[in-house]
Design an enzyme around this catalytic site. Structure first.
Site, PDB file in Angstrom:
ATOM      1  N   LYS A   1       0.861  -1.183   0.000  1.00  0.00           N
ATOM      2  CA  LYS A   1       0.000   0.000   0.000  1.00  0.00           C
ATOM      3  C   LYS A   1       0.896   1.230   0.000  1.00  0.00           C
ATOM      4  CE  LYS A   1      -1.594   3.122   2.566  1.00  0.00           C
ATOM      5  NZ  LYS A   1      -1.646   4.210   1.595  1.00  0.00           N
TER       6      LYS A   1
ATOM      7  N   GLY B   1      -4.665   3.269  -1.898  1.00  0.00           N
ATOM      8  CA  GLY B   1      -5.791   3.524  -1.001  1.00  0.00           C
ATOM      9  C   GLY B   1      -5.355   4.356   0.179  1.00  0.00           C
TER      10      GLY B   1
ATOM     11  N   GLY C   1      -4.693   5.358   4.171  1.00  0.00           N
ATOM     12  CA  GLY C   1      -4.127   4.658   5.324  1.00  0.00           C
ATOM     13  C   GLY C   1      -5.200   4.108   6.251  1.00  0.00           C
TER      14      GLY C   1
ATOM     15  N   VAL D   1      -7.338   1.068   3.587  1.00  0.00           N
ATOM     16  CA  VAL D   1      -6.514  -0.049   3.082  1.00  0.00           C
ATOM     17  C   VAL D   1      -5.399  -0.390   4.084  1.00  0.00           C
ATOM     18  CG1 VAL D   1      -4.929  -0.759   1.257  1.00  0.00           C
ATOM     19  CG2 VAL D   1      -7.047   0.431   0.673  1.00  0.00           C
ATOM     20  N   GLY D   2      -4.705   0.667   4.576  1.00  0.00           N
ATOM     21  CA  GLY D   2      -3.613   0.435   5.533  1.00  0.00           C
ATOM     22  C   GLY D   2      -4.137  -0.281   6.767  1.00  0.00           C
TER      23      GLY D   2
ATOM     24  N   GLU E   1      10.169   2.006  10.092  1.00  0.00           N
ATOM     25  CA  GLU E   1      11.187   3.025   9.764  1.00  0.00           C
ATOM     26  C   GLU E   1      10.495   4.377   9.877  1.00  0.00           C
ATOM     27  OE1 GLU E   1      14.244   2.515   9.376  1.00  0.00           O
ATOM     28  OE2 GLU E   1      14.433   0.417   8.811  1.00  0.00           O
TER      29      GLU E   1
ATOM     30  N   CYS F   1      13.933  11.714   5.916  1.00  0.00           N
ATOM     31  CA  CYS F   1      13.938  11.264   7.314  1.00  0.00           C
ATOM     32  C   CYS F   1      15.313  11.406   7.949  1.00  0.00           C
ATOM     33  CB  CYS F   1      13.480   9.813   7.382  1.00  0.00           C
ATOM     34  SG  CYS F   1      14.425   8.739   6.290  1.00  0.00           S
TER      35      CYS F   1
ATOM     36  N   GLU G   1       9.937  16.914  14.180  1.00  0.00           N
ATOM     37  CA  GLU G   1      10.311  16.767  12.775  1.00  0.00           C
ATOM     38  C   GLU G   1       9.466  17.724  11.936  1.00  0.00           C
ATOM     39  OE1 GLU G   1       9.097  13.197  10.619  1.00  0.00           O
ATOM     40  OE2 GLU G   1      11.168  12.957   9.960  1.00  0.00           O
TER      41      GLU G   1
HETATM   42  P1  NAD Z   1       2.615   8.938   6.962  1.00  0.00           P
HETATM   43  O1  NAD Z   1       2.922   8.250   8.233  1.00  0.00           O
HETATM   44  O2  NAD Z   1       1.590  10.003   6.959  1.00  0.00           O
HETATM   45  O3  NAD Z   1       2.166   7.885   5.852  1.00  0.00           O
HETATM   46  C1  NAD Z   1       2.957   6.777   5.498  1.00  0.00           C
HETATM   47  C2  NAD Z   1       2.064   5.686   4.938  1.00  0.00           C
HETATM   48  O4  NAD Z   1       1.217   5.194   5.979  1.00  0.00           O
HETATM   49  C3  NAD Z   1       1.135   6.156   3.814  1.00  0.00           C
HETATM   50  O5  NAD Z   1       1.040   5.154   2.827  1.00  0.00           O
HETATM   51  C4  NAD Z   1      -0.192   6.328   4.545  1.00  0.00           C
HETATM   52  O6  NAD Z   1      -1.316   6.220   3.697  1.00  0.00           O
HETATM   53  C5  NAD Z   1      -0.125   5.166   5.530  1.00  0.00           C
HETATM   54  N1  NAD Z   1      -1.033   5.271   6.690  1.00  0.00           N
HETATM   55  C6  NAD Z   1      -1.539   6.397   7.251  1.00  0.00           C
HETATM   56  N2  NAD Z   1      -2.351   6.075   8.289  1.00  0.00           N
HETATM   57  C7  NAD Z   1      -2.341   4.728   8.395  1.00  0.00           C
HETATM   58  C8  NAD Z   1      -2.983   3.797   9.259  1.00  0.00           C
HETATM   59  N3  NAD Z   1      -3.799   4.201  10.241  1.00  0.00           N
HETATM   60  N4  NAD Z   1      -2.756   2.481   9.091  1.00  0.00           N
HETATM   61  C9  NAD Z   1      -1.919   2.056   8.114  1.00  0.00           C
HETATM   62  N5  NAD Z   1      -1.303   2.883   7.242  1.00  0.00           N
HETATM   63  C10 NAD Z   1      -1.508   4.208   7.385  1.00  0.00           C
HETATM   64  O7  NAD Z   1       4.010   9.510   6.425  1.00  0.00           O
HETATM   65  P2  NAD Z   1       4.286  10.427   5.140  1.00  0.00           P
HETATM   66  O8  NAD Z   1       3.845  11.816   5.396  1.00  0.00           O
HETATM   67  O9  NAD Z   1       3.788   9.726   3.921  1.00  0.00           O
HETATM   68  O10 NAD Z   1       5.903  10.377   5.090  1.00  0.00           O
HETATM   69  C11 NAD Z   1       6.716  11.225   5.822  1.00  0.00           C
HETATM   70  C12 NAD Z   1       7.196  10.560   7.099  1.00  0.00           C
HETATM   71  O11 NAD Z   1       7.887   9.354   6.787  1.00  0.00           O
HETATM   72  C13 NAD Z   1       8.206  11.398   7.867  1.00  0.00           C
HETATM   73  O12 NAD Z   1       7.907  11.330   9.241  1.00  0.00           O
HETATM   74  C14 NAD Z   1       9.538  10.736   7.577  1.00  0.00           C
HETATM   75  O13 NAD Z   1      10.537  10.943   8.549  1.00  0.00           O
HETATM   76  C15 NAD Z   1       9.126   9.305   7.491  1.00  0.00           C
HETATM   77  N6  NAD Z   1      10.131   8.542   6.728  1.00  0.00           N
HETATM   78  C16 NAD Z   1      10.957   7.674   7.407  1.00  0.00           C
HETATM   79  C17 NAD Z   1      11.955   7.000   6.715  1.00  0.00           C
HETATM   80  C18 NAD Z   1      12.872   6.023   7.390  1.00  0.00           C
HETATM   81  O14 NAD Z   1      13.523   5.247   6.692  1.00  0.00           O
HETATM   82  N7  NAD Z   1      12.970   6.026   8.702  1.00  0.00           N
HETATM   83  C19 NAD Z   1      12.102   7.208   5.342  1.00  0.00           C
HETATM   84  C20 NAD Z   1      11.241   8.098   4.703  1.00  0.00           C
HETATM   85  C21 NAD Z   1      10.257   8.759   5.398  1.00  0.00           C
END
Ligand code: NAD
Length: 471
Positions: free
Chosen positions: A169, A200, A202, A205-206, A244, A278, A378
């Site tokens: 997803k 989809g 989060g 689908v998540g 991550e 990140c 962050e």
């Molecule tokens: P996010 O947490 O908003 O979303 C990430 C994914 O999770 C998306 O696909 C989203 O649809 C899904 N999601 C959201 N709610 C969910 C739920 N309740 N259940 C399951 N899935 C759900 O993050 P973002 O804004 O897309 O990305 C930025 C963040 O990602 C920053 O905090 C960044 O630091 C982090 N990041 C970490 C790394 C790493 O390797 N540590 C790498 C890249 C980005």
């Protein structure tokens, strides 16, 4: 304008049960570039069922068969790199510089996993016991929008190596990039059902992936808040998790460093992927006695930072991925001013001439205290905080005074001195004298930056379960 209206399930482009439409907007100019139909629970269950069925045979494949699949994946990705870079630029505003680097990284993951797999021992001895490393099952892969391609490819490559099947997803904001990846992988002629993808939300689908009993593991990259929700949800069915998450990485410049080189490098580094990385070194820790000099060098470096059209080769900082993200970064810049940090460059509002996109001024705050929210939270945008320290001991204390622990950076002319400090830092990756990447070294976070590790042997083991056979 592109329209994506199918999921990829069991090796086929499959019509969706879900009907909700998500618009894809170019963040550089707010033009609509496409739309994607979002999957729902019914679609998600169908994808999980396909992955479950495929696992029965895929988990029994030999190492040679898996290596061949990884080779085929690499070949198909290699063919369409340029098209992918243009799509990344359009869809999330990644700069050409960063997208080119990211694509090279992406194609390497297959070779890296082949190398890992060649030497990996699936059968081992512990005491007098045979230990077999068993494929875990169906893995739910959930990824963010920043460098979505690298995350999908590296997680899937690891799953293939481990004999696991996947349901991916991706972020709904990466649908055009995801579509290209699906087309590549389809061309690679994968065994049916080992790779399934559904666009989809989060929460729908998540959430279904996190709660479904037929998913054995979640490999998630994204924010710490979402990671916490996933960990809570996963525990009901005892899913394994690799999380991550976010970071607020310190960059310690020691007093013996070459400041003329280190400070500009620190400024450019903080703005990697337009500040939406990140591992970005967003807290610059410098000796108190040299603060004035650092401020001047940082200001000069910021003047060299080009904010603008991400398609231009010289652009260093492109737009924020969405208006939401733009507003979030603006609110942190206002907060920094309210908290009493000194604005060195940048500030609120859009840079002149870039009013039509989600562009933020490359911003540096100095005289930042580590307990300010701009130093603790962050921001995920081009905002750097300069924090001063009195001595080495205090530098280490400030570096570790954070709920995160993803990455850290140390610059010194004395490598041994830097290594001594590196051993005291609470972070999953510490880079000495520059920004470094080793695709075979474990990657992941301490503290609230995550659980588990990716890449190489450490990453592969997270997709396996040890079984002891005592005779
Ligand atoms: P996010 O947490 O908003 O979303 C990430 C994914 O999770 C998306 O696909 C989203 O649809 C899904 N999601 C959201 N709610 C969910 C739920 N309740 N259940 C399951 N899935 C759900 O993050 P973002 O804004 O897309 O990305 C930025 C963040 O990602 C920053 O905090 C960044 O630091 C982090 N990041 C970490 C790394 C790493 O390797 N540590 C790498 C890249 C980005």
């Amino acid at each position: 304008m592109k329209r994506i209206d199918k999921a990829y399930i069991n090796g086929e482009f499959t019509a969706l049960h879900g009907t909700e439409i998500f618009e894809l907007i170019n963040p550089s100019n707010h033009e609509k570039i496409g739309e994607v139909i979002l999957a729902d629970q019914v679609d998600t269950r169908k994808a999980i069922a396909a992955a479950k069925e495929a696992f029965k045979t895929f988990s029994k494949t030999s190492v040679e068969e898996r290596i061949q699949i990884l080779k085929n994946l690499k070949n198909s990705v290699d063919k369409r790199k340029d098209e992918f870079i243009e799509t990344m630029i359009q869809e999330y505003g990644g700069t050409r510089q960063f997208c080119t680097f990211s694509i090279d990284n992406m194609t390497r993951v297959f070779d890296d996993m082949i190398e890992t797999l060649r030497d990996f021992e699936f059968d081992r001895k512990a005491g007098n016991t045979l230990v077999q490393m068993m494929s875990l099952g169906v893995v739910g892969i959930i990824t963010p929008w920043n460098s979505s391609n690298s995350f999908i490819c590296s997680k899937f490559a690891t799953a293939v190596a481990a004999g696991c099947t996947v349901v991916v997803k991706p972020s709904e904001m990466s649908a055009l990039q995801t579509q290209l990846i699906i087309e590549w992988f389809h061309e690679a002629g994968l065994p049916k059902g080992i790779f399934n993808v559904i666009n989809g939300l989060g929460g729908i689908v998540g959430n279904e992936i996190v709660n479904h009993p037929d998913i054995a593991k979640i490999s998630f990259t994204g924010s710490t808040n979402t990671g916490k929700m996933i960990a809570k949800g996963a525990v009901d069915t005892m899913k394994r998790v690799t999380l991550e998450l976010g970071g607020k990485s310190p960059n310690i410049i020691l007093d013996d460093a070459d400041f003329e080189q280190a400070i500009p490098q620190a400024v450019f580094g903080a703005y990697m992927n337009s500040g939406q990385a990140c591992i970005a070194p967003t807290r610059l820790l410098v000796p108190q006695s040299r603060l004035e000099e650092v401020n001047e060098l940082a200001k000069q470096a910021a003047l060299q930072i080009l904010v603008g059209n991400p398609a231009d080769e010289n652009t260093n900082v492109g737009p924020m991925v969405s208006e939401n993200q733009y507003n979030r970064v603006q609110s942190y810049i206002k907060l920094g001013l309210d908290e009493g940090a000194v604005l060195l460059t940048g500030g609120t509002g859009k840079p002149e001439g870039l009013e039509n996109g989600n562009f933020v001024k490359a911003t540096i705050f100095t005289n930042v205290r580590n307990d300010m929210r701009i130093a603790q939270e962050e921001i995920f945008g081009p905002v750097l905080s300069i924090i001063s320290y009195e001595n080495e001991e205090e530098a280490v204390a400030i570096a570790n005074d954070t709920s995160y622990g993803l990455a850290a950076y140390i610059t010194s002319s004395d490598e041994n001195r830097a290594l001594k400090i590196a051993s005291q830092i609470e972070a999953g990756r510490v880079c000495v004298n520059g920004f470094k990447h080793d695709p075979l070294a474990p990657f992941g976070g301490f503290k609230q930056s995550g659980i588990g590790r990716e890449f190489g042997t450490f990453g592969l083991e997270e997709y396996l379960e040890p079984k002891s056979i005592l005779v």
